[in-house]
Design an enzyme around this catalytic site. Structure first.
Site, mmCIF file in Angstrom:
data_model
loop_
_atom_site.group_PDB
_atom_site.id
_atom_site.type_symbol
_atom_site.label_atom_id
_atom_site.label_comp_id
_atom_site.label_asym_id
_atom_site.label_seq_id
_atom_site.Cartn_x
_atom_site.Cartn_y
_atom_site.Cartn_z
ATOM 1 N N GLU A 54 57.418 34.841 -4.358
ATOM 2 C CA GLU A 54 58.541 34.188 -5.034
ATOM 3 C C GLU A 54 58.132 32.776 -5.381
ATOM 4 O OE1 GLU A 54 62.376 35.944 -2.574
ATOM 5 O OE2 GLU A 54 62.421 33.873 -3.243
ATOM 6 N N GLU A 112 61.356 36.928 4.401
ATOM 7 C CA GLU A 112 61.756 35.628 4.938
ATOM 8 C C GLU A 112 62.503 35.688 6.271
ATOM 9 O OE1 GLU A 112 62.064 33.037 0.814
ATOM 10 O OE2 GLU A 112 63.936 33.603 1.818
#
Length: 466
Positions: A364, A157
């Site tokens: 995720e 991320e």
């Protein structure tokens, strides 16, 4: 569902390991930031450092065949000179070997936000030298663990830790400076490409990809103004990571727009060649919500992240670019203001596949809530509903030709959730942080997920939202 499909769950080093100063580990930027500001920290977290065998056995008994984890740079490299910590290396080798002994595929992230403090003190991701230090660190990871790992991730991320650290200011180093965000974003994407470069030059086995905090962009209407705002939002949320990692180029319209207000002279032509020549093999997408976008109306840039729950507000306005909608009357939101939108995942997966044609993983996906974990078994039907609908969305996309390789629930067990502390629980397994040995108890969702995996997804209640 392909027999090689990965059904797993995910963690991150700082969020689960604890043992923050044991066995020659040095401080990370998060250690220093949280300690100096007297904030809830990950000093102990889930104490995975001492419970990994128990936790991996529980993962295996839950039917999962994959485990997403990250390596902690401060646990592996002691200083700027590159001195390797043999105790840290031994710790990760034990985890990886434990995975393989249980037929669990490790999905390994090299960097999940915990920059060593000795590099933060030199300017962190504002310092070009850190990109090359990352390359050396990545090479050590490949050399020390390459015999045990087939799936590598350069970064987790980039958008979140760069924007939160340098623009929003709610993560370390807690700056609010758009020029700094641009510089840090460039250095992170350069570092990712340098990691890919050293991986491919070294002829290491397996594949290497990147994990992105995926925010599919929708508009409030189909007007020209909204579509322009959506492009701005897509560049801000997604394209500077995915275009750069997958196609080797920053979006040209983004660079053109930034050049009107900011100094881009730090960009090096030779480094752009490195980025162009070293693209990833796959994409991991962390999905929690889409972004509903309307045209910019007025006012200055405002970025507010809800780290407290309790229905607190989120606000995203990028001056002259776009505004994000967080008050859609037709939407359902969590206590932290995150919209629950499985259709966004389905549509987004198709968009990413059609654009890049690279294998995809949902790296995720989960829901964070407050839970009473003192009960015998947490009855988290809301998590089961959430996971069912998002797995159904993924399967819809697969039916339409998207090459999906795996699904990782966030998270394997309850852990430290950054500025949200430990009360925001995502785990399939409950951890009672108030007990001396951090008692673990599988939740209802853990057993449900096991049944889904055993059925190869056939027990998912299939739905269509469009």
């Amino acid at each position: 569902m392909n027999k090689d499909f990965l059904w797993g769950s995910a963690t991150a080093s700082y969020q689960c390991e604890g043992a923050w100063n044991l066995d020659d580990k040095v401080e990370s930027m998060w250690d220093v930031y949280l300690h100096e500001n007297n904030l809830e920290n990950g000093d102990n977290a889930s104490d995975f450092y001492h419970h990994f065998e128990e936790d991996l056995l529980q993962l295996k008994n839950g039917g999962q065949n994959a485990f997403r984890m990250s390596l902690a740079w401060p646990r592996i490299i002691k200083n700027k000179e590159g001195e390797v910590n043999s105790k840290g290396v031994d710790f990760y080798r034990k985890i990886l070997q434990c995975c393989l002994d249980k037929d669990i595929t490790p999905f390994v992230t090299i960097y999940h936000w915990d920059l060593p403090q000795y590099w933060e003190e030199t300017g962190g991701w504002l310092n070009n030298e850190v990109s090359y230090a990352y390359q050396k660190y990545a090479k050590i990871c490949f050399e020390k663990f390459g015999d045990l790992v087939d799936l590598w991730v350069t970064f987790n991320e980039p958008k979140w830790f760069v924007s939160s650290g340098y623009l929003i200011g709610n993560y370390p180093p807690a700056h609010k400076n758009p020029q700094e965000m641009i510089i840090a974003a460039y250095h992170v994407m350069l570092a990712s490409a340098l990691g890919v470069k050293i991986f491919k030059e070294g002829g290491y086995k397996g594949q290497i990809g990147i994990v992105h905090s995926f925010t599919p962009v929708n508009g409030v209407d189909d007007s020209l103004e909204t579509r322009i705002a959506m492009r701005y939002a897509d560049n801000y949320c997604n394209n500077w990571i995915l275009d750069t990692a997958c196609q080797g180029e920053f979006p040209i319209d983004l660079l053109s727009e930034l050049n009107k207000k900011f100094d881009l002279s730090f960009i090096n032509i030779k480094e752009l060649d490195v980025i162009k020549e070293n693209t990833v093999d796959f994409i991991g997408l962390n999905y929690y919500a889409r972004a509903l976008i309307r045209p910019y109306s007025n006012g200055e840039t405002v970025l507010v992240a809800n780290n407290s729950g309790n229905g607190g507000s989120n606000k995203v306005i990028i001056k002259d670019w776009f505004e994000q909608v967080f008050d859609d009357p037709d939407a359902i939101y969590t206590e932290w203001g995150t919209e629950i939108c499985p259709l966004g995942l389905e549509q987004g997966l198709k968009e990413v596949w059609n654009k890049y044609h690279l294998p995809l993983y949902i790296s995720e996906n989960g829901i964070g809530v407050r839970e009473d974990v003192t009960v015998d078994e947490v009855q988290d039907d809301y998590r089961i509903s959430y996971m069912n609908d998002h797995i159904a969305a993924m399967m819809n996309a697969m039916d339409d030709g998207v090459d999906m390789r795996g699904y990782f629930a966030w998270s394997t067990f309850d852990l430290y959730s950054w500025k949200n502390g430990c009360e925001k629980r995502y785990g399939l397994v409950a951890i009672d942080f108030d007990t001396p040995n951090l008692l673990r108890k599988p939740k209802k969702s853990y057993y449900w997920y096991k049944e889904i995996i055993e059925s190869k997804g056939k027990k998912i209640e299939r739905k269509r939202w469009d």
